[in-house]
Design an enzyme around this catalytic site. Structure first.
Site, PDB file in Angstrom:
ATOM      1  N   THR A  58       0.870  -1.175   0.000  1.00 18.37           N
ATOM      2  CA  THR A  58       0.000   0.000   0.000  1.00 18.37           C
ATOM      3  C   THR A  58       0.907   1.225   0.000  1.00 18.37           C
ATOM      4  O   THR A  58       2.059   1.153   0.440  1.00 18.37           O
ATOM      5  CB  THR A  58      -0.942   0.014   1.220  1.00 18.37           C
ATOM      6  OG1 THR A  58      -0.142   0.032   2.403  1.00 18.37           O
ATOM      7  CG2 THR A  58      -1.853  -1.207   1.225  1.00 18.37           C
ATOM      8  N   VAL A  60       1.318   4.305   1.506  1.00 15.65           N
ATOM      9  CA  VAL A  60       1.983   4.900   2.677  1.00 15.65           C
ATOM     10  C   VAL A  60       2.894   3.872   3.353  1.00 15.65           C
ATOM     11  O   VAL A  60       4.018   4.175   3.741  1.00 15.65           O
ATOM     12  CB  VAL A  60       0.959   5.490   3.670  1.00 15.65           C
ATOM     13  CG1 VAL A  60       1.661   6.042   4.904  1.00 15.65           C
ATOM     14  CG2 VAL A  60       0.157   6.595   3.000  1.00 15.65           C
ATOM     15  N   CYS A  61       2.429   2.632   3.459  1.00 14.93           N
ATOM     16  CA  CYS A  61       3.249   1.588   4.087  1.00 14.93           C
ATOM     17  C   CYS A  61       4.535   1.377   3.307  1.00 14.93           C
ATOM     18  O   CYS A  61       5.610   1.202   3.878  1.00 14.93           O
ATOM     19  CB  CYS A  61       2.475   0.275   4.164  1.00 14.93           C
ATOM     20  SG  CYS A  61       0.986   0.371   5.180  1.00 14.93           S
ATOM     21  N   THR A  62       4.424   1.399   1.981  1.00 22.47           N
ATOM     22  CA  THR A  62       5.605   1.210   1.144  1.00 22.47           C
ATOM     23  C   THR A  62       6.601   2.336   1.380  1.00 22.47           C
ATOM     24  O   THR A  62       7.793   2.090   1.580  1.00 22.47           O
ATOM     25  CB  THR A  62       5.192   1.129  -0.344  1.00 22.47           C
ATOM     26  OG1 THR A  62       4.317   0.011  -0.506  1.00 22.47           O
ATOM     27  CG2 THR A  62       6.405   0.969  -1.231  1.00 22.47           C
ATOM     28  N   LEU A  65       8.214   1.884   4.984  1.00 22.07           N
ATOM     29  CA  LEU A  65       9.188   0.804   5.132  1.00 22.07           C
ATOM     30  C   LEU A  65      10.405   1.014   4.244  1.00 22.07           C
ATOM     31  O   LEU A  65      11.514   0.655   4.634  1.00 22.07           O
ATOM     32  CB  LEU A  65       8.519  -0.548   4.890  1.00 22.07           C
ATOM     33  CG  LEU A  65       7.451  -0.872   5.950  1.00 22.07           C
ATOM     34  CD1 LEU A  65       6.805  -2.212   5.684  1.00 22.07           C
ATOM     35  CD2 LEU A  65       8.013  -0.831   7.358  1.00 22.07           C
TER      36      LEU A  65
END
Length: 168
Positions: A58, A60-62, A65
């Protein structure tokens, strides 16, 4: 809503399946995704950054991280490990790690038991974006739980907080 562990208290222990990319360009051997069980109490002696995130692949998660992965040297310099935790399974984590060359362990909390223990399980969205900094003694030193999760704590914020733990 569960509040999770309080600052200054022992972080809830857990064991989760996960994996981490190793090898790669530096070693010239190609990446292997090493699967293992990760137990928080076995990390004593080092600080641990627990980064709960809603989902693999996703936007924002990408970004979050990838930011932390690119800063692994800074975390290493502070004797800290970074573990990403989300509800997806280990197979999903492997493809996510390979797609973005993520260099931290990604742990599968499929039953969300660990998210519940940390007070970040949320009806509807699954898991709130949250970061917990745990000192080498296993004590929770700092936490940030996002209400909406559209932003994340920056690498510099985390390394500043970690250097404070190391000096304490």
């Amino acid at each position: 809503m569960a509040s999770g562990p309080q600052l200054g208290s022992a972080a809830p222990d857990f064991t989760l399946p996960g994996g981490v990319l190793s090898g790669g360009a530096q070693s010239g051997s190609g990446d292997t995704f090493e699967r293992a069980d990760y137990r928080l109490s076995s990390a004593r002696g080092r600080s641990v950054v627990l980064a709960f995130y809603p989902g693999d692949n996703t936007s924002v998660c990408t970004k979050q991280l990838c930011s932390y992965s690119s800063g692994m040297e800074a975390f290493e310099g502070l004797d800290a490990d970074v573990w990403g935790i989300s509800p997806q399974g280990v197979d999903s984590h492997e493809s996510f790690a390979r797609a973005y060359d993520l260099r931290m362990p990604l742990l599968a909390d499929e039953g969300r038991e660990t998210a519940k223990a940390y007070g970040v399980s949320a009806p509807g969205i699954g898991v709130r974006r949250a970061v917990f900094l745990i000192g080498p003694d296993g004590v929770l030193r700092w936490k940030h739980v996002a209400l909406l999760g559209a932003t994340f704590q920056s690498l510099s914020t985390l390394t500043d907080r970690l250097s404070g733990i190391k000096e304490a």
